[in-house]
Design a protein around this motif. Structure first.
Motif, PDB file in Angstrom:
ATOM      1  N   LEU A 104       0.812  -1.212   0.000  1.00 58.44           N
ATOM      2  CA  LEU A 104       0.000   0.000   0.000  1.00 58.44           C
ATOM      3  C   LEU A 104       0.848   1.266   0.000  1.00 58.44           C
ATOM      4  O   LEU A 104       0.572   2.215  -0.709  1.00 58.44           O
ATOM      5  CB  LEU A 104      -0.936  -0.013   1.220  1.00 58.44           C
ATOM      6  CG  LEU A 104      -1.918   1.140   1.346  1.00 58.44           C
ATOM      7  CD1 LEU A 104      -2.906   1.116   0.195  1.00 58.44           C
ATOM      8  CD2 LEU A 104      -2.670   1.039   2.657  1.00 58.44           C
ATOM      9  N   GLY A 105       1.914   1.251   0.792  1.00 59.67           N
ATOM     10  CA  GLY A 105       2.772   2.433   0.882  1.00 59.67           C
ATOM     11  C   GLY A 105       3.726   2.579  -0.282  1.00 59.67           C
ATOM     12  O   GLY A 105       4.310   3.633  -0.482  1.00 59.67           O
ATOM     13  N   GLY A 106       3.910   1.528  -1.043  1.00 63.80           N
ATOM     14  CA  GLY A 106       4.781   1.586  -2.208  1.00 63.80           C
ATOM     15  C   GLY A 106       6.220   1.218  -1.916  1.00 63.80           C
ATOM     16  O   GLY A 106       6.892   0.638  -2.748  1.00 63.80           O
ATOM     17  N   CYS A 107       6.714   1.586  -0.726  1.00 63.11           N
ATOM     18  CA  CYS A 107       8.088   1.247  -0.366  1.00 63.11           C
ATOM     19  C   CYS A 107       8.244   1.271   1.148  1.00 63.11           C
ATOM     20  O   CYS A 107       7.590   2.052   1.836  1.00 63.11           O
ATOM     21  CB  CYS A 107       9.072   2.192  -1.037  1.00 63.11           C
ATOM     22  SG  CYS A 107       8.761   3.927  -0.712  1.00 63.11           S
ATOM     23  N   TYR A 108       9.087   0.381   1.628  1.00 67.42           N
ATOM     24  CA  TYR A 108       9.297   0.227   3.064  1.00 67.42           C
ATOM     25  C   TYR A 108      10.781  -0.002   3.339  1.00 67.42           C
ATOM     26  O   TYR A 108      11.523  -0.446   2.477  1.00 67.42           O
ATOM     27  CB  TYR A 108       8.512  -0.985   3.599  1.00 67.42           C
ATOM     28  CG  TYR A 108       7.036  -0.870   3.399  1.00 67.42           C
ATOM     29  CD1 TYR A 108       6.227  -0.257   4.344  1.00 67.42           C
ATOM     30  CD2 TYR A 108       6.435  -1.366   2.246  1.00 67.42           C
ATOM     31  CE1 TYR A 108       4.858  -0.140   4.148  1.00 67.42           C
ATOM     32  CE2 TYR A 108       5.072  -1.249   2.037  1.00 67.42           C
ATOM     33  CZ  TYR A 108       4.298  -0.630   2.997  1.00 67.42           C
ATOM     34  OH  TYR A 108       2.940  -0.510   2.794  1.00 67.42           O
TER      35      TYR A 108
END
Length: 137
Positions: A104-108
């Motif tokens: 969901l956030g695109g990158c972690y």
């Protein structure tokens, strides 16, 4: 023969990827990229040709957001939306440490997720368990 319309979703995804990689995104009025390397990268990215690499037989990389991550609320959001969870990810280079792309956030960051390889339907943990730390007294 009329020109094929550009898939804007694919174009925006390419531009986001290309920007992270340092490609020159300057385009002409007709939508073609000025830099030949960027144009070649776009041609490959936007190609509808699929090369059969037998990817079904390869391990898949997925991630779960850790409960102690500031992004932990996104796990429930993904499941409520019906998104895949654990979610498929890829490892990318990122100067800020957000090397896990997907979700969901695109990158972690690696500290925010637990990584798993899925082999023959079985999840194999790739993350090192964290040690619980005691607060200073």
């Amino acid at each position: 023969m009329p020109e094929q319309m550009i898939d804007l979703t694919k174009l925006y995804a390419f531009e986001a990827w290309a920007k992270r990689k340092g490609y020159d995104l300057q385009a002409q009025g007709d939508g073609n990229f000025v830099d030949p390397l960027t144009a070649a990268a776009w041609d490959g990215f936007s190609s509808d040709e699929v090369i059969d690499l037998e990817l079904e037989d390869q391990p898949k990389l997925v991630a779960r957001i850790r409960e102690d991550s500031k992004y932990a609320h996104q796990a429930e959001m993904m499941m409520k939306k019906g998104d895949a969870y654990p979610f498929p990810v890829a490892i990318v280079a990122d100067a800020m440490g957000y090397v896990v792309a997907g979700g969901l956030g695109g990158c972690y960051r690696l500290v925010d997720v637990d990584l798993y390889a899925v082999v023959d339907g079985t999840e194999i943990s790739l993350s090192v368990p964290r040690k619980k730390t005691r607060g200073a007294r």
